[in-house]
Design an enzyme around this catalytic site. Structure first.
Site, short mmCIF file in Angstrom:
data_model
loop_
_atom_site.label_atom_id
_atom_site.label_comp_id
_atom_site.label_asym_id
_atom_site.label_seq_id
_atom_site.Cartn_x
_atom_site.Cartn_y
_atom_site.Cartn_z
N CYS A 2 4.94 -13.68 10.17
CA CYS A 2 5.22 -12.38 9.55
C CYS A 2 6.72 -12.22 9.33
O CYS A 2 7.55 -12.87 9.98
CB CYS A 2 4.73 -11.24 10.45
SG CYS A 2 2.98 -11.27 10.81
N ASP B 285 12.63 11.99 16.61
CA ASP B 285 12.52 10.55 16.34
C ASP B 285 12.20 9.84 17.64
O ASP B 285 13.01 9.83 18.58
CB ASP B 285 13.83 10.01 15.75
CG ASP B 285 13.79 8.50 15.60
OD1 ASP B 285 12.69 7.95 15.37
OD2 ASP B 285 14.86 7.87 15.71
N GLU C 229 2.74 -1.49 6.01
CA GLU C 229 3.11 -2.28 7.20
C GLU C 229 3.75 -3.56 6.69
O GLU C 229 3.24 -4.68 6.85
CB GLU C 229 1.87 -2.57 8.05
CG GLU C 229 1.36 -1.39 8.84
CD GLU C 229 2.31 -0.97 9.95
OE1 GLU C 229 3.23 -1.76 10.27
OE2 GLU C 229 2.14 0.12 10.51
N THR D 142 3.25 0.60 18.66
CA THR D 142 3.77 -0.75 18.83
C THR D 142 3.97 -1.02 20.32
O THR D 142 3.92 -0.12 21.15
CB THR D 142 5.12 -0.89 18.11
OG1 THR D 142 6.06 0.00 18.73
CG2 THR D 142 4.98 -0.51 16.65
N THR E 125 13.72 2.78 22.23
CA THR E 125 14.69 2.97 23.31
C THR E 125 15.00 4.44 23.54
O THR E 125 14.97 4.92 24.67
CB THR E 125 16.00 2.22 22.98
OG1 THR E 125 15.70 0.85 22.71
CG2 THR E 125 16.98 2.34 24.12
N CYS F 40 4.29 -13.50 16.06
CA CYS F 40 4.71 -12.11 15.84
C CYS F 40 4.08 -11.22 16.90
O CYS F 40 3.02 -11.54 17.47
CB CYS F 40 4.28 -11.67 14.44
SG CYS F 40 4.76 -9.97 14.03
N ARG G 241 -5.86 21.06 -39.20
CA ARG G 241 -7.31 21.23 -39.12
C ARG G 241 -7.73 21.95 -37.84
O ARG G 241 -8.71 22.70 -37.85
CB ARG G 241 -7.99 19.86 -39.20
CG ARG G 241 -7.72 18.98 -37.98
CD ARG G 241 -8.17 17.55 -38.14
NE ARG G 241 -7.89 16.78 -36.94
CZ ARG G 241 -7.89 15.47 -36.87
NH1 ARG G 241 -8.14 14.76 -37.96
NH2 ARG G 241 -7.63 14.84 -35.74
N ASN H 136 4.46 8.01 10.62
CA ASN H 136 5.06 6.75 11.01
C ASN H 136 6.53 6.69 10.60
O ASN H 136 6.93 7.27 9.59
CB ASN H 136 4.25 5.64 10.31
CG ASN H 136 4.94 4.31 10.32
OD1 ASN H 136 5.67 4.02 9.38
ND2 ASN H 136 4.71 3.52 11.34
N ASP H 137 7.36 6.00 11.40
CA ASP H 137 8.80 5.99 11.14
C ASP H 137 9.16 5.35 9.80
O ASP H 137 10.10 5.77 9.13
CB ASP H 137 9.57 5.30 12.29
CG ASP H 137 9.01 3.92 12.64
OD1 ASP H 137 8.07 3.46 11.96
OD2 ASP H 137 9.50 3.31 13.60
#
Length: 722
Positions: free
Chosen positions: A586, A413, A566, A489, A417, A579, A19, A516-517
């Site tokens: 957490c 990165d 998160e 952080t 540390t 935390c 149709r 963000n990592d």
């Protein structure tokens, strides 16, 4: 005759399968019939036209006073993928006899249906010229592939829009054999002035229905995703029931999945619902009046995005079936829906509106152009079609170094540390890596980043790597659109409201991406790891802290304030340990490297950490590694702490499974292998049965943060240059 120089009438075979295509072909057929001095018309009817369940729509062809030369029963019932393939095969078996008998000069084929592919294949192999209507368009399903396949078989093309014309030219079709005519159905649409439209509305919807106070629904299965399209149809019907307006529902076409859609209609009682009228077919003249005066049309039919625009009627286009179509402003797209709410909201937005009339697909003069085009066809021209390929240079470059150059990214990165910079190739190979301690102050840190990146970029030239951009992975909350670290952080000091993109871009003259990592780890898995090719998965990083990234429908989820995923701060106990985020209980307070270090120190201070075969040098700080070593050597308290940490992480994973239902969970980071078995045990014990089969795996990527940072650059570059 016009320029074709033929000494006889042009014998035209028009083959119609359903149709929908008849509504486009009928105006051309009327035009051909009106000029018997130029044309002989043969009509072949096949496909769903001849099936009672789909309305026996061949009758409308007879009602239009066309002689049907041949009826071919070509549909193999079953309404699944195999039945579609078998139907094509059956048509290919039956068509040669018909074409041998009719011996047309040219066959007119419309659109993108599987029946049309059989027609075009048969005609091409039997050396019959093919005129294809509506080639060059883009919709969004398997129809695209069929449509373009017919284009390659066809000798002449009638297209509806300027974009479609350009697509045909890009597909190497001869411009001289392409006619931009507009859609033939628009010739009828734009001249439709039926003043007695109310009688049509009453006939199909009832005497109490007013103009602009009803809905027309027409939805077909999507053969590349049948299960999802049936679910979408079910949600559509739920929304229409809730919306509580009189609705005319047309049965779906014969594609795979249509049988299941009809079952859904009957399960919901649509055929007996007082607000619904369910019909197999509406004659096109009457259908025009119904959609022209509807309050809204909903579904995924091409009619909604093409023809209905001629009246300015609001349209809700559902799913992906017409996702590539050009549309007017009257069309509102609902690409996906998990509940009826999104569709219901669209109904509230669209119903009763009146938009400007759109003429994207035609101006009402397509048929005269098509007839003139047909008359211009010279049957003396060679039948073999030619393709107009663009010129191709034999040598892209004479510079062998350029040819052998490795496309690469600079990846950065920023950890708590260390600060690492790497040259990463398109294949995910780390060509060279540089590591320094991460300075404590902003000024020292930004200067070191710039210095390391400049040195790496210079080294890349020597390594024959072409740097395409810089990707940065950093802890904290990041605005990736602006390249700004909003706040970090506690592990990275003086790292709030930091613009990373500007100084790096100004120094290196390269584009810069920042994220963000945790998100970078997810991107790394999507491009190089176990998430490659998956639509939905979650990555959890287990390191000094706990982070994560969510891939949903192949895209990274950032959230409204860039705070999505998160996952380390999912609360798994109301009275758990404190935390670093200021809360308590957490996942990070239990399962992060910092948490394990805290517990290791407690045991050490109580002389409960060391076991036989184990020692900690006086100048070495007690950390998570010593707790893990003690657990491996049989320390029951250390084993208990690790088991509690793994359980906390497992409970967090269960919450993730219940919230976003991914198909895979990837544990990344140095602690992943120590937690994976406990996490799986918790899922078996605590998760709903519907998600217990979701696999949890340990990442096999050595440097997810660096690879994720690189993937931001390489993914963008791949889209640009491929």
């Amino acid at each position: 005759m016009e320029k074709n120089g033929n000494n006889r009438k042009l014998r035209v075979c028009v083959a119609t399968c359903n149709r929908a295509d008849y509504s486009k072909l009928a105006p051309i057929m009327f035009g051909i019939k009106m000029e018997p001095e130029f044309f002989e018309l043969d009509v072949v009817v096949l496909g769903s036209h001849l099936i009672d369940d789909y309305g026996n729509t061949y009758r409308m062809i007879e009602q239009d006073d066309f002689d049907i030369n041949t009826r071919l029963h070509t549909i193999v019932r079953g309404e699944d993928e195999a039945a579609m393939v078998e139907s094509v095969g059956l048509a290919l078996v039956k068509l040669p006899d018909v074409l041998n008998r009719l011996k047309p000069d040219i066959m007119i084929v419309h659109g993108d249906r599987f029946d049309a592919l059989a027609l075009a294949t048969s005609a091409a192999l039997m050396n019959i010229r093919i005129l294809h209507i509506e080639g060059g368009e883009v919709s969004g399903t398997i129809d695209d592939s069929i449509r373009h396949a017919i284009t390659k078989l066809a000798h002449y093309h009638v297209c509806c829009t300027r974009s479609a014309e350009q697509h045909l030219i890009s597909m190497c079709e001869d411009h001289d054999r392409i006619l931009l005519a507009g859609c033939p159905s628009y010739d009828k649409l734009l001249s439709a002035k039926n003043k007695d439209y109310m009688s049509v509305i009453r006939m199909w919807l009832g005497d109490d229905v007013k103009s602009k106070d009803y809905i027309v629904a027409l939805q077909h299965p999507v053969t590349t995703d049948i299960k999802h399209s049936i679910k979408m149809f079910e949600l559509t019907l739920d929304a229409l029931i809730s919306f509580n307006k009189r609705t005319l529902v047309l049965f779906p076409n014969i594609d795979a999945g249509s049988k299941e859609m009809v079952r859904v209609m009957r399960k919901k009682g649509i055929e007996h619902h007082p607000n619904f009228r369910a019909v197999k077919h509406v004659p096109f003249d009457q259908f025009i009046q119904l959609v022209a005066h509807a309050g809204c049309m909903i579904g995924n039919s091409s009619c909604g995005v093409r023809e209905v625009g001629a009246f300015g009627t609001p349209v809700i286009n559902l799913g992906t079936r017409q996702i590539g179509r050009e549309t007017g402003e009257n069309v509102l797209h609902v690409r996906d829906a998990d509940t009826q709410d999104k569709i219901l909201q669209a109904l509230h937005l669209q119903f009763g509106k009146q938009y400007p009339c759109s003429k994207i697909y035609g101006d009402g003069n397509a048929v005269p152009r098509i007839l003139k085009f047909l008359k211009s066809i010279d049957l003396q021209e060679p039948l073999q079609k030619k393709f107009c390929f663009p010129p191709v240079k034999e040598n892209i470059s004479q510079d062998i170094d350029h040819i052998l150059e490795t496309l690469s990214a600079l990846a950065v990165d920023l950890g708590g540390t260390n600060l690492r910079v790497a040259i990463v190739s398109m294949k995910g190979e780390i060509v060279k890596k540089y590591t320094q301690f991460n300075p404590k102050t902003y000024e020292e840190r930004i200067n070191l980043i710039l210095q390391m990146c400049v040195e790496a970029a210079a080294e890349a030239v020597k390594l024959n790597c072409r740097i395409l951009g810089v990707g940065i992975s950093t802890g904290g909350r990041v605005n990736p659109r602006e390249g700004i670290v909003l706040h970090s952080t506690k592990l990275i000091q003086e790292w709030n409201s930091v613009d990373l993109r500007t100084p790096l871009s100004d120094t290196l003259h390269l584009p810069v991406w920042v994220d963000n990592d945790g998100n970078c780890a997810a991107l790394a898995e999507r491009k190089f790891g176990q998430g490659k090719g998956l639509e939905n998965f979650v990555t959890l990083i287990t390191g000094t802290g706990i982070g994560g990234g969510i891939i949903h429908q192949h895209e990274l989820i950032h959230g409204s304030s860039f705070c999505a995923a998160e996952l380390g701060h999912l609360v798994v106990s109301l009275d758990g340990p404190d935390c670093s985020c200021g809360s308590h209980g957490c996942i990070e307070a239990y399962a992060s490297g910092m948490a394990l270090q805290r517990e290791a120190k407690k045991l050490h201070d109580e002389d409960l950490l060391l076991v036989e075969g184990m020692s900690v040098p006086k100048d070495e700080a007690v950390g998570a590694v010593h707790l893990i070593q003690a657990a491996k050597l049989g320390n029951a308290k250390a084993q208990s702490i690790l088991r509690t940490a793994g359980t906390a992480l497992g409970l967090g994973v269960v919450n993730v499974l219940h919230t976003i239902n991914p198909s895979l969970v990837i544990l990344s980071g140095v602690l992943a292998s120590h937690y994976v078995h406990t996490v799986k045990d918790v899922i078996r014990q605590q998760a709903l049965s519907s998600v217990q089969d979701v696999d949890v795996v340990v990442s096999d990527l050595a440097d997810p943060a660096l690879l994720g940072a690189a993937s931001m650059v390489l993914d963008y570059t791949t889209r640009r240059i491929c």
